[in-house]
Motif scaffolding. Structure first.
Motif, short mmCIF file in Angstrom:
data_model
loop_
_atom_site.label_atom_id
_atom_site.label_comp_id
_atom_site.label_asym_id
_atom_site.label_seq_id
_atom_site.Cartn_x
_atom_site.Cartn_y
_atom_site.Cartn_z
N PHE A 21 -64.24 -73.70 88.53
CA PHE A 21 -64.62 -74.31 89.78
C PHE A 21 -65.64 -75.54 89.40
O PHE A 21 -65.57 -76.35 90.10
N ALA A 22 -66.55 -74.95 88.39
CA ALA A 22 -67.87 -76.04 88.44
C ALA A 22 -67.21 -77.15 87.48
O ALA A 22 -67.65 -78.38 87.94
N ILE A 70 -65.26 -69.07 87.67
CA ILE A 70 -66.28 -69.72 88.39
C ILE A 70 -66.91 -71.17 87.53
O ILE A 70 -66.96 -72.09 87.95
N CYS A 71 -66.68 -71.11 86.03
CA CYS A 71 -66.68 -72.17 85.37
C CYS A 71 -65.89 -73.06 85.74
O CYS A 71 -66.10 -74.23 85.55
N MET A 99 -68.02 -76.39 96.59
CA MET A 99 -68.53 -75.60 95.53
C MET A 99 -69.72 -74.57 95.93
O MET A 99 -69.92 -73.51 95.52
N LEU A 121 -70.16 -65.74 96.23
CA LEU A 121 -70.23 -65.04 95.00
C LEU A 121 -71.68 -64.35 94.85
O LEU A 121 -71.75 -63.23 94.78
N LEU A 149 -63.88 -63.17 86.13
CA LEU A 149 -64.36 -64.01 87.45
C LEU A 149 -65.54 -65.02 86.75
O LEU A 149 -65.26 -66.06 87.48
N THR A 150 -66.18 -64.65 85.84
CA THR A 150 -66.93 -65.59 85.38
C THR A 150 -66.27 -67.07 85.07
O THR A 150 -66.72 -68.25 85.30
N ILE A 171 -68.47 -71.43 97.56
CA ILE A 171 -68.19 -70.55 96.24
C ILE A 171 -69.19 -69.91 95.96
O ILE A 171 -69.29 -68.57 95.56
N VAL A 172 -70.05 -70.70 95.63
CA VAL A 172 -71.60 -69.98 94.95
C VAL A 172 -72.08 -69.16 96.12
O VAL A 172 -72.60 -67.90 95.81
N PHE A 202 -60.14 -65.52 93.05
CA PHE A 202 -61.65 -65.37 93.58
C PHE A 202 -61.93 -64.52 94.80
O PHE A 202 -62.64 -63.82 94.96
#
Length: 416
Positions: free
Chosen positions: A169-170, A166-167, A75, A82, A162-163, A78-79, A21
């Protein structure tokens, strides 16, 4: 189960996926090194937490508040990074460094109450076996989560990778928060408290303890030696050796093989620590760990994954045994009333060393950017310099600094 869930959260939120990331949003090797240094120094908050633990006497509540804030803020970092990157705004990498470091500060405050809680809950003669069994569960859980996640990212189109990260990570954040809730069912034994909980006096007690100093010296020296080589290791193999095109193979080689080795031998090495003594296991475990950087000189894009896989599989039982033995001495050496502060101070020695090593690696990455040396057709670069420094310092620590360590203080030994 809580140990497995916490380890799954930590593995998904850090390591290969975080580096992937960060590289995607444009982080440099210098920024990675700075992140390693600042993050390590943020861990010094353990001393503050140890003092609070001894004063309030409610370890579970303090742990819950600190760890919840850590996992939520990580988290959020990271958001935020991004969004800055998507909007083509500068300093996305800096935002990730700042918010991740703040989360690390809060998360570290959960360590002293948690380890003190654990040491009171688990009988000393079963410590090694219990931790080995817990490590095996955690390893199996990480393998069953991380390898399919990496395989998924390798198989999907480039524009969706990349999406997907992120998922993950969530999902990891959800697992991490659920892990915190489930900790509520674990009982907290009554805590041994000091009659005079003066923070400064308590903090100085481990430093004044001559029997404990050899352990502190080894902790500092070993952490500096290992971190100066490891701080940019994942960045190096992903960016310079092309492993970012094969995340599945990278995860199997760097994490999966290690965890498989640890899982197969965790119970045996844990029992060995309880029977043969933690210090004896430390000696051979850290010695093997010390020679690992010698193999880094031979890494190429063609062999890095299988060579890493072999080394990490062997490391699974030797390194995990060394860490288990180290933790047993760390938690069992001090008297119960001082345990949280001793743990915090010894960990802080590690964190100061790791921060200095991360900063040194970052500065070397900046100074030696693009530097190469090719004697007799053999190519050497930045990572070879870091590997050489790490190898020499590790061998010194493993060969000469473990011998003076005592497994228990005289007061604890007399009481036993």
């Amino acid at each position: 189960y809580t140990g497995a869930m916490g380890n799954v959260w930590g593995t998904l939120m850090a390591g290969v996926f975080l580096v992937y990331f960060g590289n995607k949003i444009g982080m440099t090797k210098f920024e990675w090194g700075i992140m390693s240094a600042i993050g390590s120094w943020m861990l010094l908050s353990e001393v503050l937490s140890a003092g609070l633990t001894q004063q309030i006497g409610h370890r579970k509540l303090l742990w819950f508040l600190c760890v919840s804030a850590d996992r939520s803020l990580r988290m959020a970092g990271i958001v935020a990074a991004l969004l800055l990157w998507r909007l083509s705004m500068p300093h996305a990498g800096i935002a990730l460094v700042v918010l991740t470091s703040a989360a690390t500060f809060l998360g570290a405050m959960g360590n002293p109450p948690w380890f003190s809680w654990l040491a009171d809950l688990i009988p000393e003669k079963q410590h090694g076996e219990f931790w080995g069994r817990r490590s095996a569960w955690a390893s199996i859980s990480i393998i069953c989560t991380l390898i399919p996640a990496a395989l998924c990212i390798d198989r999907i189109p480039e524009n969706l990778k990349l999406t997907a990260v992120i998922c993950f990570f969530a999902a990891a954040t959800f697992i991490g928060l659920l892990d915190i809730i489930l900790h509520g069912i674990i009982p907290e034994p009554p805590m041994a408290r000091l009659k005079d909980p003066g923070h400064r006096r308590n903090m100085m007690t481990p430093l004044r303890d001559r029997e404990f100093r050899p352990f502190l010296v080894f902790s500092f020296a070993w952490t500096f030696a290992s971190t100066i080589g490891a701080a940019l290791f994942t960045v190096f193999i992903l960016k310079d050796l092309g492993c970012d095109r094969n995340l599945f193979g990278t995860v199997v080689a760097t994490t999966g093989c290690y965890l498989m080795g640890a899982t197969l031998t965790a119970k045996w090495t844990g029992t060995l620590i309880d029977r043969a003594g933690a210090k004896s296991v430390m000696r051979w475990g850290y010695l093997f760990w010390a020679i690992l950087p010698a193999a880094w000189f031979f890494f190429t894009p063609g062999n890095v994954l299988w060579l890493c896989g072999i080394l990490n599989f062997i490391s699974g039982f030797s390194v995990s045994a060394a860490l288990n033995a180290f933790m047993k001495i760390q938690t069992r050496f001090p008297p119960a009333a001082h345990r949280a502060m001793y743990i915090a101070v010894s960990n802080c020695a590690n964190y100061i060393a790791a921060g200095c090593a991360g900063l040194a690696a970052a500065l070397l990455a900046r100074w030696l950017d693009g530097w190469t040396w090719t004697p007799l057709g053999v190519h050497f670069g930045l990572f070879d310099v870091l590997a050489a420094i790490s190898l020499i310092l590790r061998l010194y620590a493993a060969l000469f600094l473990i011998k003076p360590i005592r497994e228990r203080s005289a007061a604890v030994a007399a009481a036993a």
